[in-house]
Design a protein around this motif. Structure first.
Motif, PDB file in Angstrom:
ATOM      1  N   GLY A   9     -10.755  13.532 -10.740  1.00 52.72           N
ATOM      2  CA  GLY A   9     -10.807  14.556  -9.926  1.00 52.72           C
ATOM      3  C   GLY A   9      -9.878  14.472  -8.558  1.00 52.72           C
ATOM      4  N   ASN A  10      -8.738  13.692  -8.453  1.00 51.54           N
ATOM      5  CA  ASN A  10      -7.889  13.570  -7.358  1.00 51.54           C
ATOM      6  C   ASN A  10      -6.446  13.653  -7.921  1.00 51.54           C
ATOM      7  OD1 ASN A  10      -7.979  11.272  -8.762  1.00 51.54           O
ATOM      8  ND2 ASN A  10      -7.843   9.822  -7.071  1.00 51.54           N
ATOM      9  N   PHE A  11      -6.279  14.347  -8.828  1.00 49.69           N
ATOM     10  CA  PHE A  11      -4.805  14.452  -9.568  1.00 49.69           C
ATOM     11  C   PHE A  11      -4.552  15.932  -9.104  1.00 49.69           C
ATOM     12  CE2 PHE A  11      -6.010  11.089 -12.128  1.00 49.69           C
ATOM     13  CZ  PHE A  11      -5.025  10.386 -12.392  1.00 49.69           C
ATOM     14  N   GLU A  12      -3.167  15.998  -8.497  1.00 51.27           N
ATOM     15  CA  GLU A  12      -2.726  17.384  -8.357  1.00 51.27           C
ATOM     16  C   GLU A  12      -1.138  17.391  -8.665  1.00 51.27           C
ATOM     17  OE1 GLU A  12      -2.128  20.866  -4.691  1.00 51.27           O
ATOM     18  OE2 GLU A  12      -3.329  19.084  -4.520  1.00 51.27           O
TER      19      GLU A  12
ATOM     20  N   GLU B 258       0.828  -1.239   0.058  1.00 49.60           N
ATOM     21  CA  GLU B 258       0.044   0.045  -0.190  1.00 49.60           C
ATOM     22  C   GLU B 258       0.818   1.241   0.121  1.00 49.60           C
ATOM     23  OE1 GLU B 258      -4.131  -1.338   2.339  1.00 49.60           O
ATOM     24  OE2 GLU B 258      -2.356  -1.055   3.511  1.00 49.60           O
ATOM     25  N   LYS B 259       1.994   1.236   0.800  1.00 50.98           N
ATOM     26  CA  LYS B 259       2.887   2.405   0.761  1.00 50.98           C
ATOM     27  C   LYS B 259       3.405   2.774  -0.606  1.00 50.98           C
ATOM     28  CE  LYS B 259       4.058   2.159   5.645  1.00 50.98           C
ATOM     29  NZ  LYS B 259       5.401   2.020   6.579  1.00 50.98           N
ATOM     30  N   GLY B 260       4.014   1.414  -1.260  1.00 49.42           N
ATOM     31  CA  GLY B 260       4.401   1.489  -2.636  1.00 49.42           C
ATOM     32  C   GLY B 260       3.642   2.165  -3.513  1.00 49.42           C
ATOM     33  N   SER B 261       2.354   1.847  -3.465  1.00 51.45           N
ATOM     34  CA  SER B 261       1.385   2.349  -4.659  1.00 51.45           C
ATOM     35  C   SER B 261       0.879   3.736  -4.589  1.00 51.45           C
ATOM     36  CB  SER B 261       0.008   1.550  -4.246  1.00 51.45           C
ATOM     37  OG  SER B 261      -0.665   1.739  -2.978  1.00 51.45           O
ATOM     38  N   LYS B 262       1.279   4.219  -3.032  1.00 51.92           N
ATOM     39  CA  LYS B 262       1.038   5.782  -2.843  1.00 51.92           C
ATOM     40  C   LYS B 262       2.199   6.688  -2.970  1.00 51.92           C
ATOM     41  CE  LYS B 262      -3.242   5.096  -1.302  1.00 51.92           C
ATOM     42  NZ  LYS B 262      -4.346   5.346  -1.909  1.00 51.92           N
ATOM     43  N   ARG B 263       3.343   6.002  -3.071  1.00 50.62           N
ATOM     44  CA  ARG B 263       4.357   6.875  -3.231  1.00 50.62           C
ATOM     45  C   ARG B 263       4.291   7.652  -4.587  1.00 50.62           C
ATOM     46  NH1 ARG B 263       8.712   5.347  -7.055  1.00 50.62           N
ATOM     47  NH2 ARG B 263       8.309   3.344  -7.979  1.00 50.62           N
ATOM     48  N   GLN B 264       5.064   8.688  -4.437  1.00 59.44           N
ATOM     49  CA  GLN B 264       4.873   9.793  -5.602  1.00 59.44           C
ATOM     50  C   GLN B 264       6.071   9.676  -6.224  1.00 59.44           C
ATOM     51  OE1 GLN B 264       2.023  12.261  -5.811  1.00 59.44           O
ATOM     52  NE2 GLN B 264       1.495  10.507  -4.240  1.00 59.44           N
TER      53      GLN B 264
ATOM     54  N   PHE C 169       4.946  12.188 -28.861  1.00 55.22           N
ATOM     55  CA  PHE C 169       4.651  13.133 -28.007  1.00 55.22           C
ATOM     56  C   PHE C 169       4.689  12.885 -26.508  1.00 55.22           C
ATOM     57  CE2 PHE C 169       1.558  16.246 -26.161  1.00 55.22           C
ATOM     58  CZ  PHE C 169       2.200  17.319 -26.399  1.00 55.22           C
ATOM     59  N   VAL C 170       4.981  13.536 -25.490  1.00 57.76           N
ATOM     60  CA  VAL C 170       5.243  13.296 -24.174  1.00 57.76           C
ATOM     61  C   VAL C 170       4.383  14.090 -23.131  1.00 57.76           C
ATOM     62  CG1 VAL C 170       6.995  13.189 -22.368  1.00 57.76           C
ATOM     63  CG2 VAL C 170       7.446  12.253 -24.457  1.00 57.76           C
ATOM     64  N   ILE C 171       3.655  13.748 -22.343  1.00 59.14           N
ATOM     65  CA  ILE C 171       3.155  14.408 -21.448  1.00 59.14           C
ATOM     66  C   ILE C 171       3.585  13.978 -20.173  1.00 59.14           C
ATOM     67  CG2 ILE C 171       0.802  14.785 -20.170  1.00 59.14           C
ATOM     68  CD1 ILE C 171      -0.534  14.757 -22.889  1.00 59.14           C
ATOM     69  N   CYS C 172       4.161  14.777 -19.537  1.00 62.29           N
ATOM     70  CA  CYS C 172       5.101  14.298 -18.197  1.00 62.29           C
ATOM     71  C   CYS C 172       4.414  14.945 -16.971  1.00 62.29           C
ATOM     72  CB  CYS C 172       6.618  14.895 -18.307  1.00 62.29           C
ATOM     73  SG  CYS C 172       7.795  14.362 -17.064  1.00 62.29           S
ATOM     74  N   LEU C 173       3.954  14.157 -16.048  1.00 61.74           N
ATOM     75  CA  LEU C 173       3.205  14.524 -14.834  1.00 61.74           C
ATOM     76  C   LEU C 173       4.308  14.656 -13.602  1.00 61.74           C
ATOM     77  CD1 LEU C 173       0.429  12.029 -15.008  1.00 61.74           C
ATOM     78  CD2 LEU C 173       0.577  14.201 -16.161  1.00 61.74           C
ATOM     79  N   GLU C 174       4.614  15.717 -13.354  1.00 66.33           N
ATOM     80  CA  GLU C 174       5.688  16.048 -12.334  1.00 66.33           C
ATOM     81  C   GLU C 174       5.490  15.300 -10.853  1.00 66.33           C
ATOM     82  OE1 GLU C 174       8.338  17.664 -12.923  1.00 66.33           O
ATOM     83  OE2 GLU C 174       7.976  18.475 -14.736  1.00 66.33           O
ATOM     84  N   ASN C 175       4.144  15.040 -10.327  1.00 61.17           N
ATOM     85  CA  ASN C 175       4.264  14.498  -9.233  1.00 61.17           C
ATOM     86  C   ASN C 175       2.593  13.777  -9.076  1.00 61.17           C
ATOM     87  OD1 ASN C 175       4.728  14.270  -6.327  1.00 61.17           O
ATOM     88  ND2 ASN C 175       2.942  15.591  -5.901  1.00 61.17           N
ATOM     89  N   ILE C 176       2.933  12.190  -9.365  1.00 59.14           N
ATOM     90  CA  ILE C 176       1.895  11.157  -9.315  1.00 59.14           C
ATOM     91  C   ILE C 176       2.070  10.096  -8.625  1.00 59.14           C
ATOM     92  CG2 ILE C 176       2.482  10.545 -11.364  1.00 59.14           C
ATOM     93  CD1 ILE C 176       0.182   9.899 -12.268  1.00 59.14           C
ATOM     94  N   SER C 177       1.092   9.407  -7.866  1.00 58.64           N
ATOM     95  CA  SER C 177       1.285   8.246  -7.062  1.00 58.64           C
ATOM     96  C   SER C 177       1.251   7.011  -8.129  1.00 58.64           C
ATOM     97  CB  SER C 177       0.078   8.113  -6.256  1.00 58.64           C
ATOM     98  OG  SER C 177      -1.047   7.717  -6.799  1.00 58.64           O
ATOM     99  N   LEU C 178       2.090   5.943  -7.868  1.00 61.40           N
ATOM    100  CA  LEU C 178       2.252   4.681  -8.555  1.00 61.40           C
ATOM    101  C   LEU C 178       0.928   4.387  -8.783  1.00 61.40           C
ATOM    102  CD1 LEU C 178       3.563   2.432  -9.768  1.00 61.40           C
ATOM    103  CD2 LEU C 178       3.981   1.526  -7.745  1.00 61.40           C
ATOM    104  N   GLU C 179      -0.003   4.224  -7.791  1.00 56.73           N
ATOM    105  CA  GLU C 179      -1.405   3.940  -8.080  1.00 56.73           C
ATOM    106  C   GLU C 179      -1.894   4.869  -9.203  1.00 56.73           C
ATOM    107  OE1 GLU C 179      -5.484   3.180  -5.377  1.00 56.73           O
ATOM    108  OE2 GLU C 179      -4.062   4.551  -4.652  1.00 56.73           O
TER     109      GLU C 179
ATOM    110  N   GLU D  80       8.389   5.732 -15.569  1.00 58.64           N
ATOM    111  CA  GLU D  80       8.886   6.693 -14.298  1.00 58.64           C
ATOM    112  C   GLU D  80      10.189   7.358 -14.759  1.00 58.64           C
ATOM    113  OE1 GLU D  80      10.510   6.136  -9.796  1.00 58.64           O
ATOM    114  OE2 GLU D  80       9.866   4.473 -10.817  1.00 58.64           O
ATOM    115  N   VAL D  81      10.249   8.737 -14.493  1.00 61.62           N
ATOM    116  CA  VAL D  81      11.515   9.602 -14.548  1.00 61.62           C
ATOM    117  C   VAL D  81      12.217   9.709 -13.387  1.00 61.62           C
ATOM    118  CG1 VAL D  81      12.126  11.756 -15.468  1.00 61.62           C
ATOM    119  CG2 VAL D  81      10.082  10.627 -16.559  1.00 61.62           C
ATOM    120  N   ASP D  82      13.601   9.609 -13.388  1.00 63.85           N
ATOM    121  CA  ASP D  82      14.378   9.998 -12.402  1.00 63.85           C
ATOM    122  C   ASP D  82      15.352  11.070 -13.143  1.00 63.85           C
ATOM    123  OD1 ASP D  82      16.382   9.974 -10.497  1.00 63.85           O
ATOM    124  OD2 ASP D  82      16.685   7.750 -10.637  1.00 63.85           O
ATOM    125  N   ASP D  83      15.265  12.152 -12.645  1.00 65.64           N
ATOM    126  CA  ASP D  83      15.958  13.184 -13.214  1.00 65.64           C
ATOM    127  C   ASP D  83      17.477  13.273 -12.547  1.00 65.64           C
ATOM    128  OD1 ASP D  83      14.172  14.685 -14.626  1.00 65.64           O
ATOM    129  OD2 ASP D  83      13.268  15.712 -12.933  1.00 65.64           O
TER     130      ASP D  83
END
Length: 202
Positions: free
Chosen positions: A45-48, A5-11, A113-123, A143-146
């Motif tokens: 409705g739950n993305f930020e 559960e912790k893994g699925s919530k990681r940003q 074409f790329v759409i990059c989401l800066e902060n999203i949970s694994l879930e 997953e992007v690792d800067d």
């Protein structure tokens, strides 16, 4: 909370990859792809997250520069492109991804074409990948690792800040060089389901 559960919530930062050429041989543009992605995110409705968009510029980084400051020439290097492509494939090792092998190859041979989401949970990343998996032009997510130089180059430096989504609100990025005619109209986002839209300086 369990470890799973912790893994699925990681940003994390995730790049969605889309082919600009459909299997039916016609083309789709980045504007249309952006609307598809944004409509899905708003409906949940739950993305930020802030979002960057642009082309996957693997070939641009295969150019070699010759000459001095007064006269420069740029030439395409096949060997440099192959090295960059191999580095891109290897860079995904140990990171989350949702790519069929064939689609990963398409990223190297097509305009992407790329759409990059800066902060999203694994879930949420898995949910979007499953939802977009039915689109013939969706290639996959990564997953992007800067901290990886090639990732920072392709998914941060070469992509353009577009907007920030917070639930059903949209904050469209605007800098000092933008004028009203160069920006997407605020009304166009309400048609995608947004209940609040305004400009914001990134």
């Amino acid at each position: 909370m369990s470890a799973s559960e912790k893994g699925s919530k990681r940003q994390m930062k995730v790049a969605l990859h889309f082919s600009l050429k459909r299997e039916s041989l016609d083309y789709i543009d980045g504007y249309e792809i952006g609307n598809v992605v944004l409509r899905a995110m708003i409906s949940h409705g739950n993305f930020e997250t802030a979002i960057r968009t642009g082309d996957l510029l693997l070939q641009r980084h295969a150019m070699e520069c010759r000459g001095d400051l007064l006269q420069r020439t740029w030439t395409y290097s096949e060997s440099k492109y192959l090295a960059t492509s191999a580095a891109w494939v290897l860079s995904s090792g140990g990171l989350w991804g949702c790519f069929l092998p064939l689609n990963a190859i398409k990223c190297l041979t097509r305009n992407v074409f790329v759409i990059c989401l800066e902060n999203i949970s694994l879930e949420c990343a898995k949910r979007l990948s499953l939802e977009f998996g039915f689109l013939p032009y969706f290639l996959g997510a990564l997953e992007v690792d800067d901290k990886i130089p090639l990732h920072a180059l392709l998914y941060s430096n070469c992509l353009i800040p577009w907007l920030r989504v917070a639930g059903k609100s949209i904050y469209l990025f605007k800098d000092y060089f933008d004028d009203e005619e160069s920006l997407d109209s605020l009304e166009s986002f309400t048609s995608l389901g947004a209940v609040h839209v305004e400009y914001e300086t990134p």
